[in-house]
Design a protein around this motif. Structure first.
Motif, PDB file in Angstrom:
ATOM      1  N   GLY A  24       0.821  -1.211   0.000  1.00 18.83           N
ATOM      2  CA  GLY A  24       0.000   0.000   0.000  1.00 18.83           C
ATOM      3  C   GLY A  24       0.855   1.261   0.000  1.00 18.83           C
ATOM      4  O   GLY A  24       0.580   2.203  -0.766  1.00 18.83           O
ATOM      5  N   TRP A  25       1.880   1.301   0.815  1.00 24.01           N
ATOM      6  CA  TRP A  25       2.769   2.466   0.854  1.00 24.01           C
ATOM      7  C   TRP A  25       3.550   2.589  -0.450  1.00 24.01           C
ATOM      8  O   TRP A  25       3.766   3.705  -0.946  1.00 24.01           O
ATOM      9  CB  TRP A  25       3.741   2.386   2.039  1.00 24.01           C
ATOM     10  CG  TRP A  25       3.125   2.865   3.311  1.00 24.01           C
ATOM     11  CD1 TRP A  25       2.774   2.122   4.386  1.00 24.01           C
ATOM     12  CD2 TRP A  25       2.774   4.204   3.631  1.00 24.01           C
ATOM     13  NE1 TRP A  25       2.224   2.904   5.359  1.00 24.01           N
ATOM     14  CE2 TRP A  25       2.217   4.202   4.915  1.00 24.01           C
ATOM     15  CE3 TRP A  25       2.856   5.426   2.944  1.00 24.01           C
ATOM     16  CZ2 TRP A  25       1.753   5.344   5.549  1.00 24.01           C
ATOM     17  CZ3 TRP A  25       2.399   6.564   3.586  1.00 24.01           C
ATOM     18  CH2 TRP A  25       1.849   6.522   4.860  1.00 24.01           C
ATOM     19  N   SER A  26       3.943   1.462  -1.019  1.00 21.71           N
ATOM     20  CA  SER A  26       4.669   1.506  -2.303  1.00 21.71           C
ATOM     21  C   SER A  26       3.785   2.092  -3.397  1.00 21.71           C
ATOM     22  O   SER A  26       4.221   2.942  -4.178  1.00 21.71           O
ATOM     23  CB  SER A  26       5.139   0.101  -2.710  1.00 21.71           C
ATOM     24  OG  SER A  26       6.101  -0.384  -1.827  1.00 21.71           O
ATOM     25  N   SER A  27       2.521   1.646  -3.446  1.00 22.19           N
ATOM     26  CA  SER A  27       1.592   2.188  -4.453  1.00 22.19           C
ATOM     27  C   SER A  27       1.339   3.664  -4.221  1.00 22.19           C
ATOM     28  O   SER A  27       1.297   4.468  -5.166  1.00 22.19           O
ATOM     29  CB  SER A  27       0.253   1.443  -4.366  1.00 22.19           C
ATOM     30  OG  SER A  27       0.416   0.119  -4.728  1.00 22.19           O
ATOM     31  N   PHE A  28       1.188   4.067  -2.967  1.00 17.76           N
ATOM     32  CA  PHE A  28       0.951   5.458  -2.618  1.00 17.76           C
ATOM     33  C   PHE A  28       2.140   6.311  -3.043  1.00 17.76           C
ATOM     34  O   PHE A  28       1.976   7.392  -3.637  1.00 17.76           O
ATOM     35  CB  PHE A  28       0.714   5.574  -1.117  1.00 17.76           C
ATOM     36  CG  PHE A  28       0.569   6.995  -0.639  1.00 17.76           C
ATOM     37  CD1 PHE A  28      -0.584   7.720  -0.894  1.00 17.76           C
ATOM     38  CD2 PHE A  28       1.615   7.610   0.060  1.00 17.76           C
ATOM     39  CE1 PHE A  28      -0.698   9.025  -0.468  1.00 17.76           C
ATOM     40  CE2 PHE A  28       1.501   8.902   0.482  1.00 17.76           C
ATOM     41  CZ  PHE A  28       0.340   9.635   0.220  1.00 17.76           C
ATOM     42  N   MET A  29       3.343   5.845  -2.759  1.00 15.34           N
ATOM     43  CA  MET A  29       4.554   6.617  -3.096  1.00 15.34           C
ATOM     44  C   MET A  29       4.725   6.723  -4.605  1.00 15.34           C
ATOM     45  O   MET A  29       5.154   7.761  -5.100  1.00 15.34           O
ATOM     46  CB  MET A  29       5.791   5.980  -2.453  1.00 15.34           C
ATOM     47  CG  MET A  29       5.771   6.009  -0.936  1.00 15.34           C
ATOM     48  SD  MET A  29       5.540   7.657  -0.265  1.00 15.34           S
ATOM     49  CE  MET A  29       7.184   8.289  -0.411  1.00 15.34           C
ATOM     50  N   GLN A  30       4.391   5.669  -5.348  1.00 17.07           N
ATOM     51  CA  GLN A  30       4.518   5.694  -6.795  1.00 17.07           C
ATOM     52  C   GLN A  30       3.492   6.656  -7.407  1.00 17.07           C
ATOM     53  O   GLN A  30       3.774   7.342  -8.381  1.00 17.07           O
ATOM     54  CB  GLN A  30       4.325   4.308  -7.400  1.00 17.07           C
ATOM     55  CG  GLN A  30       5.520   3.400  -7.196  1.00 17.07           C
ATOM     56  CD  GLN A  30       5.264   2.003  -7.726  1.00 17.07           C
ATOM     57  OE1 GLN A  30       4.159   1.682  -8.173  1.00 17.07           O
ATOM     58  NE2 GLN A  30       6.296   1.172  -7.666  1.00 17.07           N
TER      59      GLN A  30
END
Length: 178
Positions: free
Chosen positions: A170-176
């Motif tokens: 979730g954090w990876s998708s948010f950061m991307q």
């Protein structure tokens, strides 16, 4: 295991048994693991604790015979008792009086309990059998509770792992997306 040790301590105070053994049964591997082993004639802790015993037809002990028959074994005269015919004569002579019974929850075998006393002590009587059955019932509950606790802990660990994974994704998708 603390609760199991307490059960054995109470039992020892109220009986005339010199030794006992309790193991948990592994149906899949046809074996049992010794969890508690005590011999009043030996001051040192038992080296048997943790030992895995295979249940096969070549080796015979009261515990194995009781598990194979799925019933209680009571022996007051080990030299002449036909139930012990599969045992070697030297093992029978060293045995003493013994009661061995599967620890069951319903029809499921969870373990084995063996209690023994010297040949010069009183025969195993109905009171001793009732005590052993009561102890086996208490041990069945303790073993099952321990199994359920371990199973719950594994489930919690797996949920925590999945949560960390999803949080990371979730954090990876948010950061991307930023």
């Amino acid at each position: 295991e603390i609760a199991i040790n307490r059960l054995f301590a109470v039992m020892a105070q109220r009986s005339d048994f010199d030794n006992w053994l309790m193991g948990t049964y592994d149906r899949e591997n046809r074996s049992y693991t010794i969890k508690i082993a005590f011999d009043a004639n030996n001051a040192a802790p038992s080296a048997k604790t943790g030992q895995v015993v295979n249940i096969d037809h070549e080796s015979a002990t009261p515990a194995i015979l009781a598990l194979q028959a799925n019933q209680m074994l009571v022996v007051n005269d080990p030299l002449d008792d036909p139930q012990l015919d599969p045992m070697r004569a030297d093992h029978r002579a060293a045995l003493g009086k013994v009661i061995s019974l599967p620890i069951k929850l319903g029809d499921r075998i969870l373990g084995i309990l063996t209690l023994g006393r010297a040949l010069d002590k009183p025969d195993i009587r109905s009171r001793d059998i009732q005590l052993a059955q009561a102890l086996a019932s208490q041990l069945a509950v303790a073993i099952e509770n321990h199994r359920l606790l371990e199973q719950s802990q594994k489930s919690v660990d797996e949920l925590n792992r999945l949560m960390r994974l999803y949080m990371h994704e979730g954090w990876s998708s948010f950061m991307q997306s930023r």
